[in-house]
Design a protein around this motif. Structure first.
Motif, mmCIF file in Angstrom:
data_model
loop_
_atom_site.group_PDB
_atom_site.id
_atom_site.type_symbol
_atom_site.label_atom_id
_atom_site.label_comp_id
_atom_site.label_asym_id
_atom_site.label_seq_id
_atom_site.Cartn_x
_atom_site.Cartn_y
_atom_site.Cartn_z
ATOM 1 N N ALA A 29 49.266 53.171 53.693
ATOM 2 C CA ALA A 29 49.511 53.133 52.244
ATOM 3 C C ALA A 29 50.290 51.875 51.873
ATOM 4 O O ALA A 29 50.075 51.294 50.831
ATOM 5 N N GLN A 30 51.207 51.453 52.777
ATOM 6 C CA GLN A 30 52.023 50.268 52.495
ATOM 7 C C GLN A 30 51.204 48.984 52.461
ATOM 8 O O GLN A 30 51.482 48.094 51.694
ATOM 9 N N GLU A 32 48.039 48.761 51.752
ATOM 10 C CA GLU A 32 46.914 48.835 50.826
ATOM 11 C C GLU A 32 46.938 47.643 49.854
ATOM 12 O O GLU A 32 47.981 47.325 49.299
ATOM 13 N N PRO A 34 46.847 45.860 46.606
ATOM 14 C CA PRO A 34 46.919 46.306 45.216
ATOM 15 C C PRO A 34 45.848 45.651 44.350
ATOM 16 O O PRO A 34 45.357 44.578 44.676
ATOM 17 N N THR A 35 45.523 46.319 43.269
ATOM 18 C CA THR A 35 44.535 45.771 42.352
ATOM 19 C C THR A 35 45.091 44.481 41.771
ATOM 20 O O THR A 35 46.255 44.434 41.417
ATOM 21 N N THR A 36 44.306 43.461 41.691
ATOM 22 C CA THR A 36 44.858 42.212 41.174
ATOM 23 C C THR A 36 45.018 42.295 39.651
ATOM 24 O O THR A 36 44.318 43.045 38.990
ATOM 25 N N THR A 37 45.964 41.517 39.149
ATOM 26 C CA THR A 37 46.272 41.560 37.725
ATOM 27 C C THR A 37 45.057 41.220 36.876
ATOM 28 O O THR A 37 44.819 41.836 35.857
ATOM 29 N N SER A 38 44.278 40.238 37.339
ATOM 30 C CA SER A 38 43.135 39.821 36.539
ATOM 31 C C SER A 38 42.133 40.955 36.352
ATOM 32 O O SER A 38 41.537 41.080 35.296
ATOM 33 N N VAL A 40 42.854 44.113 36.156
ATOM 34 C CA VAL A 40 43.406 45.066 35.216
ATOM 35 C C VAL A 40 43.376 44.516 33.789
ATOM 36 O O VAL A 40 43.159 45.239 32.837
ATOM 37 N N THR A 41 43.595 43.199 33.673
ATOM 38 C CA THR A 41 43.762 42.643 32.335
ATOM 39 C C THR A 41 42.489 42.051 31.732
ATOM 40 O O THR A 41 42.539 41.384 30.729
ATOM 41 N N HIS A 43 39.693 41.898 29.373
ATOM 42 C CA HIS A 43 39.462 42.559 28.098
ATOM 43 C C HIS A 43 38.229 41.981 27.445
ATOM 44 O O HIS A 43 37.993 40.782 27.476
ATOM 45 N N LEU A 66 47.553 31.307 24.951
ATOM 46 C CA LEU A 66 47.851 31.089 26.372
ATOM 47 C C LEU A 66 47.616 29.621 26.778
ATOM 48 O O LEU A 66 47.038 29.337 27.818
ATOM 49 N N PRO A 90 43.823 43.132 23.566
ATOM 50 C CA PRO A 90 44.334 44.322 24.254
ATOM 51 C C PRO A 90 45.215 45.137 23.316
ATOM 52 O O PRO A 90 45.642 44.627 22.272
ATOM 53 N N GLU A 92 48.145 45.836 23.515
ATOM 54 C CA GLU A 92 49.478 45.240 23.382
ATOM 55 C C GLU A 92 49.506 44.124 22.343
ATOM 56 O O GLU A 92 50.564 43.654 21.958
ATOM 57 N N GLY A 93 48.320 43.658 21.907
ATOM 58 C CA GLY A 93 48.259 42.623 20.883
ATOM 59 C C GLY A 93 48.021 41.241 21.450
ATOM 60 O O GLY A 93 47.832 41.065 22.662
ATOM 61 N N ALA B 183 55.008 33.324 25.018
ATOM 62 C CA ALA B 183 53.594 33.379 24.625
ATOM 63 C C ALA B 183 52.672 32.882 25.740
ATOM 64 O O ALA B 183 51.463 33.074 25.672
ATOM 65 N N LYS B 184 53.258 32.269 26.786
ATOM 66 C CA LYS B 184 52.447 31.829 27.927
ATOM 67 C C LYS B 184 52.010 33.025 28.780
ATOM 68 O O LYS B 184 51.158 32.909 29.649
ATOM 69 N N ARG B 187 50.087 39.331 26.445
ATOM 70 C CA ARG B 187 50.912 40.485 26.052
ATOM 71 C C ARG B 187 50.669 41.710 26.922
ATOM 72 O O ARG B 187 51.564 42.517 27.127
ATOM 73 N N ASP B 188 49.452 41.857 27.454
ATOM 74 C CA ASP B 188 49.182 43.028 28.291
ATOM 75 C C ASP B 188 49.769 42.879 29.694
ATOM 76 O O ASP B 188 49.728 43.814 30.486
ATOM 77 N N ARG B 189 50.307 41.701 30.018
ATOM 78 C CA ARG B 189 50.940 41.530 31.336
ATOM 79 C C ARG B 189 52.461 41.545 31.226
ATOM 80 O O ARG B 189 53.159 41.229 32.171
ATOM 81 N N LYS B 235 52.616 49.670 41.780
ATOM 82 C CA LYS B 235 51.227 49.476 42.234
ATOM 83 C C LYS B 235 50.254 49.697 41.083
ATOM 84 O O LYS B 235 49.383 48.868 40.838
ATOM 85 N N SER B 238 50.132 46.947 38.580
ATOM 86 C CA SER B 238 49.907 45.608 39.163
ATOM 87 C C SER B 238 51.029 44.635 38.800
ATOM 88 O O SER B 238 50.778 43.523 38.325
ATOM 89 N N ARG B 258 58.024 45.889 49.106
ATOM 90 C CA ARG B 258 57.157 45.552 50.241
ATOM 91 C C ARG B 258 55.900 46.426 50.192
ATOM 92 O O ARG B 258 55.988 47.641 50.082
ATOM 93 N N GLY B 259 54.758 45.799 50.199
ATOM 94 C CA GLY B 259 53.506 46.555 50.217
ATOM 95 C C GLY B 259 52.998 46.944 48.833
ATOM 96 O O GLY B 259 51.974 47.584 48.709
ATOM 97 N N THR B 260 53.736 46.572 47.768
ATOM 98 C CA THR B 260 53.267 46.929 46.421
ATOM 99 C C THR B 260 52.463 45.786 45.792
ATOM 100 O O THR B 260 51.850 45.964 44.750
#
Lengths: 143, 298
Positions: A29-30, A32, A34-38, A40-41, A43, A66, A90, A92-93, B183-184, B187-189, B235, B238, B258-260
């Motif tokens: 589990a440690q 594993e 993780p899902t990458t941010t991209s 998840v984000t 949109h 951005l 998103p 969150e705006g 703003a860089k 907002r969802d992150r 986790k 993300s 660690r591991g997350t």
């Protein structure tokens, strides 16, 4: 208590396996991934009408998100007509970086930016500038 | 040479003796604020030095002695100084305590606020006393301090008002800079994972959700259930970086993440008790914003 060596060995292996199973689960589990941010984000981009209203026409207007310029217009080049942009919206705006400059001698003046995304109500924000503005506007449709 | 040194010493002594108002502060943020508003008319006695921890500070007898010459004592309030209700016993009737945080709206942990990723169900109703992480609050505090100075020293009221206005304008420029920096980050992150819940006001201003990974305060140990939930949240959301506080040991934090998939970001200043580089409120705020933006964009 001598028994069969094969059976004894198998029993020991089974006991060891049972003891190690939860440990393996924890360490697995440690590590594993993780899902990458991209992921998840991501949109879907929404077609959005962007329009500008002002009392004094700015000589130049730029809207970016951005760090990427979405629209750069001048009085001679479409500032009055507005533009249709594909924007990620998103829940969150979205923060839009707006910069504008006015001709020298223009008094303190307002600039209204309106966003009208497909299937969402329009939303407007006003910026005031003395010769120029350089600020962030936040548009948010979902609470 | 000796004459020059004597002259310098005399000037230094004279300037402090001639200050129209003496003010003592119980938090470094207020020391800077009092200096900005008071200028040369106010002598500020900062009881908590840089590097001190306001959460564990309580005035000693020597601090009380230092305070005895001050007409006004500035406190940050919102529970940051638990000794505050008893402090008047050690002061004279002429000395006044100004609880600066009292008129600043408080932020409490609640499910409805949407400001927290992980702790509403653990700590519903808890209050964040670190109001200065919102520039708007600092602007409000500037007005409060200016009015209080004018009340005890009416002869300089106009100067205090002018200096407060100039500082408020300066803070507006700081807020504008911060808005552009933040703003860089999409907002969802905007999820701010820190050691403790010290940045709720910052989160509200800039559209972040707060995640106090090691619990609400340094004083309260988080339960094992809380820690397990935080690891899951790190986790699930993300989280890119977890930010330790400048005075804390990041080892525990490192172990937790660690591991997350999260990394350890730069150190943030929660109580403005930083180092030589962050001797003003502005320097602390700029440091925190830059560190957060760097940690969540790179």
């Amino acid at each position: 208590m001598r028994g069969f060596p094969l059976i004894n060995g198998a029993l020991i292996l089974l006991a060891l396996g049972l003891a190690l199973a939860p440990l393996w689960q924890l360490t697995n589990a440690q590590t594993e991934t993780p899902t990458t941010t991209s992921e998840v984000t991501e949109h879907t981009k929404v077609p959005t009408e962007v329009s500008v209203r002002y009392a004094h026409a700015p000589t130049k207007l730029t809207i970016s998100h951005l760090g990427q310029d979405l629209w750069s217009a001048t009085t001679a080049n479409g500032i009055n007509e507005g533009i249709e942009l594909e924007l990620p919206l998103p829940k969150e705006g979205i923060d839009l970086h707006v910069t504008a400059t006015w001709p020298a001698g223009t008094p303190s003046t307002a600039l209204e930016i309106t966003l009208e995304p497909e299937a969402l109500p329009e939303q407007s924000h006003v910026l005031w500038g003395d010769g120029s503005v350089d600020d962030i506007l936040t548009f948010q449709w979902h609470e | 040479m000796i004459r020059r040194i004597t002259l310098l010493l005399w000037c230094a002594l004279a300037s402090s003796a001639w200050a129209d108002l003496k003010v003592a502060t119980l938090h470094p943020v207020l020391t800077d604020l009092a200096q900005q508003v008071g200028g040369k008319h106010v002598e500020v006695i900062g009881l908590l030095k840089l590097g001190g921890d306001p959460h564990n500070f309580s005035p000693s007898s020597s601090d009380i002695r230092k305070m005895s010459t001050a007409r006004l004592i500035l406190a940050s309030g919102k529970g940051m100084e638990p000794y505050l209700p008893k402090l008047p016993d050690s002061l004279t009737k002429e000395q006044k305590i100004l609880d600066v945080g009292k008129t600043i709206p408080s932020l409490t942990i609640s499910e409805e606020s949407g400001l927290f990723v992980c702790c509403p169900h653990h700590s519903e109703g808890s209050l964040d006393p670190h109001w200065w992480h919102s520039v708007k609050n600092m602007q409000r505090a500037t007005k409060i301090v200016s009015k209080a100075f004018a009340k005890v020293d009416p002869s300089n009221a106009a100067t205090y008002a002018a200096q407060a206005k100039a500082y408020e304008k300066h803070l507006e420029t700081l807020a504008k800079w911060a808005r552009k920096e933040v703003a860089k980050i999409s907002r969802d992150r905007r999820k701010l994972a820190t050691a403790h819940a010290a940045y709720t006001y910052f989160c509200q201003d800039f559209g972040f959700q707060s995640m106090p990974v090691q619990g609400l305060t340094k004083e309260r140990e988080p339960s094992s259930q809380y820690l397990a939930d935080v690891i899951t949240d790190l986790k699930d959301n993300s989280i890119k970086a977890v930010f330790p506080e400048a005075q804390a040991n990041p080892k525990v934090l490192k172990e937790m993440v660690r591991g997350t998939g999260a990394k350890i970001g730069g150190k943030l200043f929660a109580d403005y008790t930083g180092n030589a580089k962050t001797t003003t409120y502005e320097a602390m705020f700029r440091h925190n914003v830059t560190t957060i933006v760097k940690g969540l964009t790179k």
